[in-house]
Design a protein around this motif. Structure first.
Motif, PDB file in Angstrom:
ATOM      1  N   ALA A   1       0.831  -1.210   0.000  1.00 50.66           N
ATOM      2  CA  ALA A   1       0.000   0.000   0.000  1.00 50.66           C
ATOM      3  C   ALA A   1       0.862   1.254   0.000  1.00 50.66           C
ATOM      4  CB  ALA A   1      -0.933  -0.009   1.209  1.00 50.66           C
ATOM      5  N   ALA A   2       1.931   1.243   0.775  1.00 51.78           N
ATOM      6  CA  ALA A   2       2.818   2.409   0.823  1.00 51.78           C
ATOM      7  C   ALA A   2       3.468   2.644  -0.540  1.00 51.78           C
ATOM      8  CB  ALA A   2       3.886   2.205   1.897  1.00 51.78           C
ATOM      9  N   LEU A   3       3.898   1.565  -1.190  1.00 47.86           N
ATOM     10  CA  LEU A   3       4.488   1.703  -2.523  1.00 47.86           C
ATOM     11  C   LEU A   3       3.467   2.232  -3.526  1.00 47.86           C
ATOM     12  CD1 LEU A   3       6.663  -1.541  -2.897  1.00 47.86           C
ATOM     13  CD2 LEU A   3       7.491   0.819  -2.959  1.00 47.86           C
ATOM     14  N   HIS A   4       2.237   1.718  -3.440  1.00 47.27           N
ATOM     15  CA  HIS A   4       1.194   2.137  -4.371  1.00 47.27           C
ATOM     16  C   HIS A   4       0.938   3.640  -4.250  1.00 47.27           C
ATOM     17  CE1 HIS A   4      -2.752   0.686  -6.448  1.00 47.27           C
ATOM     18  NE2 HIS A   4      -2.335   1.833  -6.931  1.00 47.27           N
ATOM     19  N   VAL A   5       0.763   4.119  -3.044  1.00 43.19           N
ATOM     20  CA  VAL A   5       0.453   5.534  -2.832  1.00 43.19           C
ATOM     21  C   VAL A   5       1.627   6.426  -3.237  1.00 43.19           C
ATOM     22  CG1 VAL A   5      -0.053   7.266  -1.060  1.00 43.19           C
ATOM     23  CG2 VAL A   5      -1.260   5.072  -1.046  1.00 43.19           C
ATOM     24  N   ALA A   6       2.844   5.988  -2.920  1.00 38.99           N
ATOM     25  CA  ALA A   6       4.016   6.817  -3.190  1.00 38.99           C
ATOM     26  C   ALA A   6       4.423   6.827  -4.658  1.00 38.99           C
ATOM     27  CB  ALA A   6       5.190   6.341  -2.339  1.00 38.99           C
ATOM     28  N   GLU A   7       4.333   5.674  -5.317  1.00 37.09           N
ATOM     29  CA  GLU A   7       4.908   5.542  -6.652  1.00 37.09           C
ATOM     30  C   GLU A   7       3.888   5.479  -7.776  1.00 37.09           C
ATOM     31  OE1 GLU A   7       8.051   5.909  -6.888  1.00 37.09           O
ATOM     32  OE2 GLU A   7       8.468   5.760  -4.736  1.00 37.09           O
ATOM     33  N   LEU A   8       2.616   5.218  -7.460  1.00 38.74           N
ATOM     34  CA  LEU A   8       1.578   5.173  -8.491  1.00 38.74           C
ATOM     35  C   LEU A   8       0.340   5.912  -7.968  1.00 38.74           C
ATOM     36  CD1 LEU A   8       1.181   3.915 -11.345  1.00 38.74           C
ATOM     37  CD2 LEU A   8      -0.009   2.029 -10.211  1.00 38.74           C
ATOM     38  N   PRO A   9       0.441   7.233  -7.819  1.00 44.96           N
ATOM     39  CA  PRO A   9      -0.620   7.999  -7.170  1.00 44.96           C
ATOM     40  C   PRO A   9      -1.784   8.371  -8.077  1.00 44.96           C
ATOM     41  CG  PRO A   9       1.178   9.459  -7.754  1.00 44.96           C
ATOM     42  CD  PRO A   9       1.619   8.071  -8.146  1.00 44.96           C
ATOM     43  N   HIS A  10      -1.839   7.812  -9.300  1.00 48.39           N
ATOM     44  CA  HIS A  10      -2.889   8.179 -10.235  1.00 48.39           C
ATOM     45  C   HIS A  10      -4.214   7.547  -9.830  1.00 48.39           C
ATOM     46  CE1 HIS A  10       0.675   9.264 -12.307  1.00 48.39           C
ATOM     47  NE2 HIS A  10       0.970   8.053 -12.734  1.00 48.39           N
ATOM     48  N   GLY A  11      -5.297   8.237 -10.142  1.00 45.34           N
ATOM     49  CA  GLY A  11      -6.622   7.688  -9.869  1.00 45.34           C
ATOM     50  C   GLY A  11      -7.098   8.006  -8.463  1.00 45.34           C
ATOM     51  N   LEU A  12      -8.316   7.588  -8.170  1.00 42.65           N
ATOM     52  CA  LEU A  12      -8.951   7.925  -6.902  1.00 42.65           C
ATOM     53  C   LEU A  12      -8.368   7.159  -5.722  1.00 42.65           C
ATOM     54  CD1 LEU A  12     -11.226   9.253  -5.210  1.00 42.65           C
ATOM     55  CD2 LEU A  12     -12.672   7.304  -5.871  1.00 42.65           C
ATOM     56  N   PHE A  13      -8.220   5.851  -5.833  1.00 40.16           N
ATOM     57  CA  PHE A  13      -7.905   5.029  -4.665  1.00 40.16           C
ATOM     58  C   PHE A  13      -6.603   5.428  -3.976  1.00 40.16           C
ATOM     59  CE2 PHE A  13     -10.663   1.099  -5.910  1.00 40.16           C
ATOM     60  CZ  PHE A  13     -11.806   1.892  -5.793  1.00 40.16           C
ATOM     61  N   PRO A  14      -5.494   5.643  -4.686  1.00 43.48           N
ATOM     62  CA  PRO A  14      -4.279   6.058  -3.985  1.00 43.48           C
ATOM     63  C   PRO A  14      -4.439   7.375  -3.234  1.00 43.48           C
ATOM     64  CG  PRO A  14      -3.750   5.258  -6.172  1.00 43.48           C
ATOM     65  CD  PRO A  14      -5.244   5.399  -6.113  1.00 43.48           C
ATOM     66  N   ARG A  15      -5.276   8.251  -3.759  1.00 49.13           N
ATOM     67  CA  ARG A  15      -5.489   9.539  -3.088  1.00 49.13           C
ATOM     68  C   ARG A  15      -6.340   9.414  -1.827  1.00 49.13           C
ATOM     69  NH1 ARG A  15      -7.326  13.282  -7.999  1.00 49.13           N
ATOM     70  NH2 ARG A  15      -7.866  11.276  -8.916  1.00 49.13           N
ATOM     71  N   LEU A  16      -6.958   8.254  -1.640  1.00 46.34           N
ATOM     72  CA  LEU A  16      -7.699   8.004  -0.405  1.00 46.34           C
ATOM     73  C   LEU A  16      -6.778   7.574   0.734  1.00 46.34           C
ATOM     74  CD1 LEU A  16     -10.827   6.152  -1.813  1.00 46.34           C
ATOM     75  CD2 LEU A  16     -10.709   8.511  -0.990  1.00 46.34           C
ATOM     76  N   GLY A  17      -5.521   7.331   0.439  1.00 47.91           N
ATOM     77  CA  GLY A  17      -4.557   7.033   1.492  1.00 47.91           C
ATOM     78  C   GLY A  17      -4.206   5.564   1.620  1.00 47.91           C
ATOM     79  N   GLU A  18      -3.159   5.315   2.395  1.00 45.68           N
ATOM     80  CA  GLU A  18      -2.647   3.950   2.529  1.00 45.68           C
ATOM     81  C   GLU A  18      -3.627   3.008   3.193  1.00 45.68           C
ATOM     82  OE1 GLU A  18       1.232   3.753   4.266  1.00 45.68           O
ATOM     83  OE2 GLU A  18       2.037   5.377   3.011  1.00 45.68           O
ATOM     84  N   GLY A  19      -4.417   3.506   4.134  1.00 48.31           N
ATOM     85  CA  GLY A  19      -5.374   2.632   4.811  1.00 48.31           C
ATOM     86  C   GLY A  19      -6.385   2.054   3.849  1.00 48.31           C
ATOM     87  N   PHE A  20      -6.931   2.901   2.974  1.00 49.42           N
ATOM     88  CA  PHE A  20      -7.902   2.411   2.004  1.00 49.42           C
ATOM     89  C   PHE A  20      -7.226   1.470   1.012  1.00 49.42           C
ATOM     90  CE2 PHE A  20     -10.166   2.326  -1.961  1.00 49.42           C
ATOM     91  CZ  PHE A  20     -11.482   2.156  -1.554  1.00 49.42           C
ATOM     92  N   VAL A  21      -6.054   1.844   0.503  1.00 53.09           N
ATOM     93  CA  VAL A  21      -5.372   1.003  -0.475  1.00 53.09           C
ATOM     94  C   VAL A  21      -5.027  -0.350   0.125  1.00 53.09           C
ATOM     95  CG1 VAL A  21      -3.287   0.776  -1.884  1.00 53.09           C
ATOM     96  CG2 VAL A  21      -4.500   2.959  -1.795  1.00 53.09           C
ATOM     97  N   ARG A  22      -4.641  -0.386   1.379  1.00 55.66           N
ATOM     98  CA  ARG A  22      -4.337  -1.665   2.024  1.00 55.66           C
ATOM     99  C   ARG A  22      -5.571  -2.566   2.048  1.00 55.66           C
ATOM    100  NH1 ARG A  22      -2.262   0.342   6.095  1.00 55.66           N
ATOM    101  NH2 ARG A  22      -3.850   0.076   7.705  1.00 55.66           N
ATOM    102  N   ARG A  23      -6.731  -1.996   2.328  1.00 62.12           N
ATOM    103  CA  ARG A  23      -7.974  -2.785   2.292  1.00 62.12           C
ATOM    104  C   ARG A  23      -8.289  -3.268   0.880  1.00 62.12           C
ATOM    105  NH1 ARG A  23      -8.717   1.020   6.329  1.00 62.12           N
ATOM    106  NH2 ARG A  23      -9.653   0.202   8.275  1.00 62.12           N
ATOM    107  N   TRP A  24      -8.021  -2.431  -0.114  1.00 61.09           N
ATOM    108  CA  TRP A  24      -8.248  -2.808  -1.515  1.00 61.09           C
ATOM    109  C   TRP A  24      -7.339  -3.969  -1.913  1.00 61.09           C
ATOM    110  CZ3 TRP A  24     -11.811  -2.607  -4.915  1.00 61.09           C
ATOM    111  CH2 TRP A  24     -11.541  -2.683  -6.293  1.00 61.09           C
ATOM    112  N   HIS A  25      -6.082  -3.900  -1.527  1.00 60.58           N
ATOM    113  CA  HIS A  25      -5.159  -4.994  -1.802  1.00 60.58           C
ATOM    114  C   HIS A  25      -5.595  -6.270  -1.076  1.00 60.58           C
ATOM    115  CE1 HIS A  25      -1.477  -2.322  -3.069  1.00 60.58           C
ATOM    116  NE2 HIS A  25      -2.596  -2.007  -3.710  1.00 60.58           N
TER     117      HIS A  25
END
Length: 228
Positions: free
Chosen positions: A21-45
């Motif tokens: 999740a940290a890598l996703h938010v930091a290195e691929l911030p495009h789109g809505l989900f990464p902009r919702l933060g690491e907590g949301f992305v971790r749940r998505w993963h």
């Protein structure tokens, strides 16, 4: 599998998700989900990890996660699985994130609100392809597999981690009987069109996404990709 004796690729575990999740938010911030933060992305993963149609791979070097791939062997089935079992959790986490990000919330309501509301309420059909708009041709293929995200940490680039991740994913799709994989990448320097074209992916369409950016859709038949 390994690349150059340094990179090892395999399935992710629950313990890896904080890093992915940290890598996703930091290195691929495009789109809505990464902009919702690491907590949301971790749940998505995690939803992909738990779904029988989801794929989460990690690239390790020296035991450390230096890259990951997120995908699905059957996109419509995976979306249906996630909405059926993780809808409330993801909706709650997303709303909490939007409440702390007023500018993002305003943009969400303007560009995505009605579509997401229909989907979360179970009133919208899952699209059959990656791109919801544009000139992507359809054909009589089976279920559509999708490479949703691939990220390699800056310190591991140049070690073939991205290639190892994508090849392992294509092998998984082929083993599952898939005959088509699609992905979307940003046009220009923000995307990775060159990487995919060198790997044999074919561009089949382009459109402007909901953020106003031009994106390209690529497709490949995983059965004809030679892996190492």
């Amino acid at each position: 599998m390994s690349a150059g004796g340094e990179i090892e690729v395999g399935p992710a575990t629950e313990d890896d998700l904080r890093r992915t999740a940290a890598l996703h938010v930091a290195e691929l911030p495009h789109g809505l989900f990464p902009r919702l933060g690491e907590g949301f992305v971790r749940r998505w993963h995690r939803a992909h990890l738990e779904s029988e149609y989801g794929v989460v791979l990690v690239a390790r070097r020296g035991g450390d996660v230096v890259g990951f791939l997120l995908g699905t062997t059957d996109r419509p089935a995976n979306v249906a699985w996630i909405l059926g079992r993780r809808r409330r959790e993801l909706m709650t986490a997303g709303l909490r994130a939007l409440l702390t990000r007023p500018a993002l919330a305003l943009g969400f309501v303007r560009t995505r609100g009605p579509r997401y509301a229909r989907r979360l309420l179970g009133r919208a059909a899952v699209p059959a392809r990656v791109a919801s708009r544009g000139d992507v041709p359809e054909a009589g293929f089976g279920p559509i597999a999708v490479l949703e995200a691939i990220v390699v940490a800056p310190e591991a680039r140049g070690a073939s981690a991205g290639t190892a991740l994508s090849e392992e994913f294509l092998s998984i799709v082929a083993a599952a009987g898939g005959d088509r994989v699609e992905l979307i990448t940003k046009a220009g320097a923000r995307g990775a069109a060159g990487f995919y074209e060198r790997a044999g992916w074919r561009r089949v369409g382009s459109h402007v996404d909901r953020d106003g950016d031009e994106v390209h859709t690529y497709r490949i038949d995983p059965r004809f990709v030679r892996t190492r």
